[in-house]
Design a protein around this motif. Structure first.
Motif, PDB file in Angstrom:
ATOM      1  N   LEU A  41       0.688  -1.071  -0.216  1.00 47.16           N
ATOM      2  CA  LEU A  41       0.102   0.256  -0.110  1.00 47.16           C
ATOM      3  C   LEU A  41       0.538   1.328  -0.067  1.00 47.16           C
ATOM      4  CD1 LEU A  41      -3.386   0.377  -0.140  1.00 47.16           C
ATOM      5  CD2 LEU A  41      -2.492   0.745   2.461  1.00 47.16           C
ATOM      6  N   ALA A  42       1.896   1.168   0.883  1.00 43.53           N
ATOM      7  CA  ALA A  42       3.217   2.436   0.822  1.00 43.53           C
ATOM      8  C   ALA A  42       3.406   2.372  -0.691  1.00 43.53           C
ATOM      9  CB  ALA A  42       3.968   2.606   2.115  1.00 43.53           C
ATOM     10  N   GLY A  43       3.607   1.083  -1.398  1.00 37.18           N
ATOM     11  CA  GLY A  43       4.258   1.588  -2.240  1.00 37.18           C
ATOM     12  C   GLY A  43       3.218   2.473  -2.938  1.00 37.18           C
ATOM     13  N   VAL A  44       1.900   1.847  -3.708  1.00 39.37           N
ATOM     14  CA  VAL A  44       0.986   2.725  -4.310  1.00 39.37           C
ATOM     15  C   VAL A  44       1.132   3.906  -4.551  1.00 39.37           C
ATOM     16  CG1 VAL A  44      -1.742   3.034  -4.663  1.00 39.37           C
ATOM     17  CG2 VAL A  44      -0.473   0.505  -4.118  1.00 39.37           C
ATOM     18  N   GLY A  45       0.920   4.465  -2.668  1.00 38.99           N
ATOM     19  CA  GLY A  45       1.455   5.841  -2.769  1.00 38.99           C
ATOM     20  C   GLY A  45       1.999   6.211  -2.620  1.00 38.99           C
ATOM     21  N   PHE A  46       3.954   5.657  -2.706  1.00 40.06           N
ATOM     22  CA  PHE A  46       5.135   6.261  -3.659  1.00 40.06           C
ATOM     23  C   PHE A  46       3.876   6.110  -5.135  1.00 40.06           C
ATOM     24  CE2 PHE A  46       8.519   5.475  -5.991  1.00 40.06           C
ATOM     25  CZ  PHE A  46       9.326   6.368  -5.597  1.00 40.06           C
ATOM     26  N   VAL A  47       3.751   5.662  -6.001  1.00 42.32           N
ATOM     27  CA  VAL A  47       3.739   5.778  -7.047  1.00 42.32           C
ATOM     28  C   VAL A  47       2.986   6.970  -7.206  1.00 42.32           C
ATOM     29  CG1 VAL A  47       3.819   4.707  -9.199  1.00 42.32           C
ATOM     30  CG2 VAL A  47       4.188   3.299  -7.293  1.00 42.32           C
ATOM     31  N   THR A  48       1.727   6.455  -7.532  1.00 45.10           N
ATOM     32  CA  THR A  48       0.292   7.607  -6.956  1.00 45.10           C
ATOM     33  C   THR A  48       0.601   9.352  -7.217  1.00 45.10           C
ATOM     34  OG1 THR A  48      -0.199   7.030  -5.397  1.00 45.10           O
ATOM     35  CG2 THR A  48      -1.420   6.039  -6.990  1.00 45.10           C
ATOM     36  N   ILE A  49       2.063   9.566  -5.877  1.00 41.35           N
ATOM     37  CA  ILE A  49       1.770  11.184  -5.617  1.00 41.35           C
ATOM     38  C   ILE A  49       3.120  11.044  -6.905  1.00 41.35           C
ATOM     39  CG2 ILE A  49       3.905  10.903  -3.988  1.00 41.35           C
ATOM     40  CD1 ILE A  49       2.794  13.055  -3.102  1.00 41.35           C
ATOM     41  N   TRP A  50       4.160  10.525  -7.749  1.00 41.43           N
ATOM     42  CA  TRP A  50       4.641  10.982  -8.470  1.00 41.43           C
ATOM     43  C   TRP A  50       4.350  11.082  -9.542  1.00 41.43           C
ATOM     44  CZ3 TRP A  50       9.036  13.567  -7.642  1.00 41.43           C
ATOM     45  CH2 TRP A  50      10.373  13.427  -6.638  1.00 41.43           C
TER      46      TRP A  50
END
Length: 229
Positions: A41-50
């Motif tokens: 889930l943290a990876g999803v946040g990382f990808v989407t904000i970039w």
């Protein structure tokens, strides 16, 4: 919206872009689920904000080159660039919002969520007021590039902070995903006392021992823990 109308974007198109922005927001909620199934889930946040930051980058670049540096560029074309990037990029904004909300729900104990969410809401309101203040200070169309660059700068800052947190805290090297479990302790009246992470065994046992000495627990399930101490 006012700036887009100033540079010659038809009002009907501006209104349609607002509706399309909502549609792309719904697309972001659809995209979120497959992303969450193939990465933490943290990876999803990382990808989407970039990705959201990447969609805003052309807006800042166009505004900086044309207005900030005085390069020759048609104002209406500049408006279309901003309109398209902001409208389409909203799907990544909403996908990140879902990831961030779910992270709060999973990582925080129930007793802490209200306080953290209230602090988050207050900060959001504060920065919204800052946006309004900057809009009053730089109200001329020729100064709009300042607002665009400041907005992009804060999104970029948020992306960097999210990246640091994701790499250092949210993605342990020995786990594909993370999970935080808390045990809530209550006194004889059922009032909440504190939260403990049972994975931190030493601290957990010491805290239980101190509370037991004060005779504040009535939960029979705690007997085994007390005996082990």
């Amino acid at each position: 919206t006012a700036y887009l109308k100033t540079v010659g974007i038809p009002e009907g198109l501006v209104g349609a872009s607002m509706g399309l922005g909502a549609v792309f927001g719904l697309v972001g909620t659809v995209i979120f689920r497959p992303l969450a199934s193939c990465m933490p889930l943290a990876g999803v946040g990382f990808v989407t904000i970039w990705l959201w930051c990447a969609f805003l980058a052309p807006c800042a670049l166009v505004a900086l080159i044309s207005d900030g540096l005085g390069a020759s560029m048609d104002t209406q074309q500049r408006g279309y660039v901003i309109l398209i990037c902001v409208t389409v990029g909203r799907m990544w904004l909403w996908a990140f919002d879902l990831a961030e909300t779910q992270l709060l729900q999973q990582m925080l104990p129930e007793s802490q969520r209200g306080r953290v969410s209230a602090a988050q809401s207050s900060l959001g309101t504060l920065f919204t007021l800052c946006v309004y203040g900057l809009s009053v200070a730089f109200h001329k169309p020729s100064q709009f590039w300042i607002l665009v660059c400041v907005s992009f700068g804060f999104v970029l800052l948020g992306s960097v902070v999210t990246s640091i947190w994701t790499c250092c805290c949210a993605l342990p090297s020995n786990k594909d995903t993370f999970e935080v479990q808390f045990l809530e302790l209550h006194d004889n009246d059922g009032d909440y006392i504190c939260d403990y992470d049972p994975n931190i065994e030493e601290d957990f046992e010491n805290e239980i021992f101190e509370e037991v000495k004060r005779n504040r627990f009535t939960d029979p399930d705690m007997d085994d823990e007390v005996e082990s101490i």
